[in-house]
Design a protein around this motif. Structure first.
Motif, PDB file in Angstrom:
ATOM      1  N   TYR A   1      22.098  72.220  47.080  1.00 51.52           N
ATOM      2  CA  TYR A   1      20.842  72.817  46.609  1.00 51.52           C
ATOM      3  C   TYR A   1      21.140  73.947  45.617  1.00 51.52           C
TER       4      TYR A   1
ATOM      5  N   SER B   1      15.487  78.690  47.192  1.00 51.60           N
ATOM      6  CA  SER B   1      14.509  78.243  48.185  1.00 51.60           C
ATOM      7  C   SER B   1      13.317  77.516  47.559  1.00 51.60           C
TER       8      SER B   1
ATOM      9  N   SER C   1      14.547  74.088  46.747  1.00 51.51           N
ATOM     10  CA  SER C   1      14.772  73.267  47.943  1.00 51.51           C
ATOM     11  C   SER C   1      13.480  72.835  48.613  1.00 51.51           C
TER      12      SER C   1
ATOM     13  N   ARG D   1      14.720  67.170  47.758  1.00 46.22           N
ATOM     14  CA  ARG D   1      15.263  66.931  49.088  1.00 46.22           C
ATOM     15  C   ARG D   1      15.610  65.465  49.284  1.00 46.22           C
TER      16      ARG D   1
ATOM     17  N   ASP E   1      11.873  78.930  53.572  1.00 47.17           N
ATOM     18  CA  ASP E   1      12.584  77.844  54.258  1.00 47.17           C
ATOM     19  C   ASP E   1      11.855  77.394  55.531  1.00 47.17           C
TER      20      ASP E   1
END
Ligand code: CDP
Length: 222
Positions: A38, A103, A106, A112, A187
């Motif tokens: 990531y 973040s 991601s 993902r 997250d």
């Protein structure tokens, strides 16, 4: 029989990568830190001047870029070497710009999907310790052993602050703490594969434990 597939999840600086690497070495297994993937996408996006808020462009980039993680190729404190399209980005991906932007990157489902597919392929071969946020819940839900490491956000910020200082860079504890809180929030609150322990994960609070103590607990489980 020893577990062949081991998943370690948890928030930033909970000890995942240190424990994961030591454990993999003891068992003679492959160690894969999925956070590095990531981070590599995030670094390439920043380098190419792609807007982090542009989900479509970031997703397209993730599909296009070739990420390779190999054994460490230099004795400069690295755990492994990360290549993105052939460029060694091992230290670039630890920069604070990457910390600040990884973040949101991601949280994109397309990002993902692309990285999870690659991680699963590697995981299916077994004899692996895979470290991340969603390994036990999404990437390898069939893992033989799932561990979830946690620690208070203040303790984790102290660890990260010391790591940055040890690299000879400047660091401000309050800034590190605020950035870590922001990242924890994104997250855990995101829709796609949020950070949480799998139902069958063993949870270890590392706030008061040394690395040796955490490793001893994990080895008991094995
Ligand atoms: O080293 P640290 O714990 O600070 O972070 P990392 O493990 O390198 O992961 C960096 C970021 O990548 C995390 O904050 C997550 O946003 C994301 N990540 C993820 O979403 N899923 C994973 N399996 C691993 C990392």
């Amino acid at each position: 029989m020893k577990p062949s597939t081991i998943a370690i999840d948890g928030p930033a600086a909970s000890g995942k990568s240190t424990i994961g690497e030591l454990l993999a070495r003891r068992l003679g297994y492959l160690y894969l830190d999925t956070g590095a993937m990531y981070r590599a996408v995030t670094w390439i996006a920043l380098e190419q001047g792609i807007d982090i808020a542009d989900e479509e462009a970031i997703t397209a980039l993730t599909k296009r870029v070739e990420i390779n993680i190999t054994r460490h190729t230099a004795d400069d404190g690295r755990q492994y070497t990360v290549y993105a399209d052939g460029q060694d980005v091992t230290w670039h991906i630890r920069r604070s710009e990457v910390d600040a932007n990884v973040s949101p990157v991601s949280a994109y489902p397309g990002v993902r999907q692309a990285l999870t597919d690659q991680q699963r392929q590697i995981g299916q071969r077994g004899r692996i310790v895979m470290v991340g946020r969603d390994i036990g819940t999404v990437v390898l839900p069939e893992a033989d052993l799932k561990i979830y490491l946690e620690a208070t956000v203040e303790e984790r910020a102290h660890r990260r602050h010391r790591e940055i200082l040890d690299r000879g860079e400047e660091s401000d504890y309050e800034e590190v703490l605020a950035a870590m809180r922001r990242r924890d929030n994104i997250d855990s609150e995101r829709e796609a594969a949020p950070l949480r322990p799998a139902d069958d994960a063993v949870i270890i609070d590392t706030t008061e434990l040394s690395i040796a103590e955490v490793l001893a607990r994990v080895e008991e489980l094995i």
